[in-house]
Design an enzyme around this catalytic site. Structure first.
Site, PDB file in Angstrom:
ATOM      1  N   GLU A  67       0.816  -1.218   0.000  1.00  0.00           N
ATOM      2  CA  GLU A  67       0.000   0.000   0.000  1.00  0.00           C
ATOM      3  C   GLU A  67       0.851   1.269   0.000  1.00  0.00           C
ATOM      4  OE1 GLU A  67      -0.732  -2.625   1.957  1.00  0.00           O
ATOM      5  OE2 GLU A  67      -2.576  -3.303   0.987  1.00  0.00           O
ATOM      6  N   HIS A 123     -11.912  -5.530   7.975  1.00  0.00           N
ATOM      7  CA  HIS A 123     -12.561  -5.377   6.676  1.00  0.00           C
ATOM      8  C   HIS A 123     -13.848  -4.564   6.822  1.00  0.00           C
ATOM      9  CE1 HIS A 123      -9.896  -8.822   6.076  1.00  0.00           C
ATOM     10  NE2 HIS A 123      -9.922  -8.550   4.794  1.00  0.00           N
TER      11      HIS A 123
END
Lengths: 324, 379
Positions: free
Chosen positions: A60, A127
């Site tokens: 990321e 999540h």
């Protein structure tokens, strides 16, 4: 025109912008042949090739940093976070590097970081997060979080065309539940403008993302009790649409702020402060908040539903405001 | 430490590109190294006069590695320096007056007083920019950014190369790893230089990595690696030029390790109490890059001392002129602080408690019928 889902609206925006501007490219994990974990970029690698739909390593910070470098050179990258929870890995790049680039060194960084966000989907602690507040606190970033399919498309197009870095939060609960008919032509929704999702005269609910729909459901129930609720969908969290916020406060004099993010340090605190500073004399009751509890989001439905704001909570809070 | 003959990608001996430079270019290398040192010495004087308002970062003893490596780039290429790469910045076109104004926080500095030292840049189209991109303070971050800069070269089919400097300390960061790995996978035309100067702030390399040498990391990333004597400017040029040529030819990321030594502290305030006794003095006496290069020029290249003296005098004159110009510049206007965070809106507004703020809406707005205390006594 046929209705399309919130998710398809995002894909349509990406597709149209890639077709319009050769500088637009996508980079992310599993976004190419696989089409992304949620299939947002499905089919785009076939259309635009691996050079413009780049499958990246799990990295990321790497891809957000690389997007910044490419953006400095005039490209317009759109980075996918497979889940927005992982944006924490790129926090340094976004806050120290990208957010300051224009100010400290006159470096334009026109790029978008987008990703599936939010709960109500039994995703568990990694999540399901809503990390927007930390980025709103960082001067130099823009943050949008659409609640409708039309806004998802129009704001994505605006984000890609914006000359600064825009964080584009997509609510995964809405991906396939919400549909809309796209306005014809080049549909661009300006960043920084709120939307009145429902007009009303008694109480204002200021909210965004999935809780817009929870608030609208609550408003329908309250209407049956004779309480006329206005729902403001912020759409843009940075910059905030102060004018729209203050207008609804002046109109109803009672304000409830609803967000799915945790309570302490959430955006509701900032909104309350702004209303306090600018509209204190218009308030007939204190500004109230319905938010998630300050708890990492748990997995079991019984636990998740308890932690997150529900329609019943909103109804309860509005009744309290009216009775003040 | 003598430079060993370096070897090319396939292990074959190659001509030494540094030694093959014509004498006028060799003298240019000397000019850039001398300019770096003299400019830093001037900054020390200004620091002691409190005219440098923040910290001062020296590259004493590292001039050869900064100058020799950046000298291997073309105008169209893009370089991102470390704090100790003033020499590379100068070679790429940053001027002494810009650097002085940055350190002195002047209103017409390249960043208008917003940023310090060599944290400034000039990148864009080839031929329209000088091609340097100032670092930020979190170390390693420029590796992914330069991966993206060079990715854009690849996507657009531009014949340009990127070069990014990191220190021994930055190789420990996640950003370094993510950046070099992503660039390697994408076969970006990027040269990554690890300047091993022995210390990251006070931390010696032995506490930074268990690897025997930083260049060993090249194997793990699947990229070409080479190590060279960072205090031999011609060896640095040779090593970097070959890496730049390979990157330009499409051979992907190049990882170079330069062995050098940081003779000053992390910044001017640092008393280097952590350095073993005699270490600094030994490097200064035996391995100063300018002293070494002077011996090459005078003894081997038979350059006349007068030619060296001429360059030294020119450097002092240029630094004097730049200092005068920087001293004449004013400081920024406070309200300028609010401009330029975003393209749109172009400026923030001052907060209500500051002079110049628009307070028309604040505190004076009242709902109709809202009772307020009236200073005249009425309700």
């Amino acid at each position: 025109m046929a209705e399309i889902t919130y998710l398809e609206a995002i894909r349509e925006a990406l597709d149209e912008e890639m077709a319009r501007d050769p500088n637009v490219f996508l980079i992310g994990e599993d976004i190419g042949v696989f089409g992304g974990a949620f299939k947002v970029t499905d089919g785009l690698v076939k259309k635009y090739g691996e050079g413009r739909v780049i499958d990246s390593p799990i990295s990321e910070a790497g891809i957000v940093g690389a997007a910044a470098g490419a953006a400095h050179m005039g490209m317009r990258p759109v980075v996918e976070m497979q889940f927005i929870d992982f944006i924490a890995n790129a926090y340094d790049m976004l806050t120290n590097y990208i957010a300051t680039a224009r100010y400290r060194a006159f470096l334009p960084t026109p790029m978008v970081v987008r990703g599936p966000s939010g709960g109500y989907v039994r995703g568990g602690p990694f999540h399901s997060q809503n990390p927007e507040a930390g980025f709103i606190h960082t001067p130099g970033l823009k943050v949008v979080y659409p609640a409708t399919a039309e806004d998802a498309k129009g704001l994505m197009k605006a984000a890609i065309r914006d000359d600064d870095c825009v964080l584009f939060f997509e609510h995964k609960y809405l991906y396939r539940r919400i549909k809309g008919t796209m306005p014809a032509g080049d549909h661009v929704v300006p960043i920084g403008k709120a939307r009145t999702a429902r007009e009303g005269g008694d109480v204002s609910i200021i909210t965004y993302a999935a809780t817009v729909h929870k608030s609208l459901e609550a408003a329908e129930r309250l209407a049956a009790e004779g309480i006329d609720v206005e729902v403001i969908d912020l759409r843009s969290l940075a910059p905030l649409d102060d004018e729209a916020i203050f207008n609804t406060v002046r109109k109803t004099n009672r304000v409830l702020i609803v967000h799915e993010d945790t309570r302490t340090g959430g955006i509701a605190g900032e909104l309350t402060a702004r209303i306090n500073e600018s509209c204190f004399a218009y308030l007939d009751a204190p500004v109230l908040r319905v938010t998630a509890h300050d708890i990492p989001l748990p997995y079991a439905p019984q636990l998740e539903d308890f932690v997150l704001p529900q329609v019943d909570d909103i109804v309860t809070a509005v009744r309290r405001l009216v009775a003040w | 430490m003598a430079a060993k003959p370096s070897r090319g990608a396939k292990g074959a001996a190659h001509p030494h590109l540094g030694e093959a430079l014509p004498i006028e270019r060799k003298l240019e290398l000397y000019y850039w190294m001398r300019l770096t040192r003299t400019l830093e010495e001037r900054l020390v004087a200004l620091y002691r006069q409190t005219k440098v308002v923040g910290g001062l970062f020296r590259s004493l003893g590292q001039e050869a590695d900064a100058v020799g490596s950046c000298y291997a780039l073309d105008q169209r290429d893009v370089m991102s320096p470390l704090i100790r790469n003033l020499g590379a910045m100068l070679v790429k076109g940053a001027t002494p007056v810009e650097v002085l104004k940055q350190y002195m926080a002047k209103g017409d500095s390249p960043t208008r007083g917003r940023e310090l030292n060599i944290h400034f840049g000039d990148i864009g189209e080839a031929g329209k920019s000088r091609g340097f991109l100032g670092q930020i303070s979190p170390l390693g971050d420029m590796v992914p950014v330069m991966a993206g800069v060079t990715l854009s070269f690849k996507m657009r089919g531009e014949d340009r190369v990127g070069l990014v400097y990191v220190g021994d300390g930055a190789t420990s960061t996640g950003a370094f790893h993510e950046g070099i790995n992503l660039a390697a996978v994408q076969r970006c035309p990027l040269v990554v230089i690890v300047e091993n100067n022995g210390y990251a702030y006070s931390t010696p390399t032995s506490k930074q990595t268990a690897a025997k040498q930083f260049v060993d990391k090249a194997i793990g990333y699947g990229v070409y690696g080479e190590r060279c004597d960072g205090n031999d400017v011609l060896a640095v040029y040779d090593c970097t030029k070959r890496a730049v040529d390979r990157a330009r030819a499409g051979e992907g990321v190049q990882l170079l390790e330069f062995i050098t030594y940081r003779r000053k502290g992390h910044a001017e305030h640092d008393n280097q109490s952590y350095v073993p006794a005699g270490e600094i003095e030994k490097w200064a006496a035996e391995n100063d890059p300018l002293d070494r290069y002077l011996r090459v020029l005078l003894d081997r290249e038979k350059v006349a001392q007068s030619a060296i003296d001429e360059i030294d005098a020119r450097v002092v004159r240029e630094v004097d002129e730049a200092t005068d110009e920087a001293e004449r510049s004013g400081f920024p206007e406070p309200m300028d602080a609010l401009v330029g965070v975003y393209a749109d809106p172009p400026a923030e507004k001052p907060l209500w408690f500051r002079e110049g703020a628009d307070t028309s809406k604040l505190g004076t707005e009242r709902a109709e019928g809202w009772g307020t205390f009236d200073a005249k006594g009425g309700k």
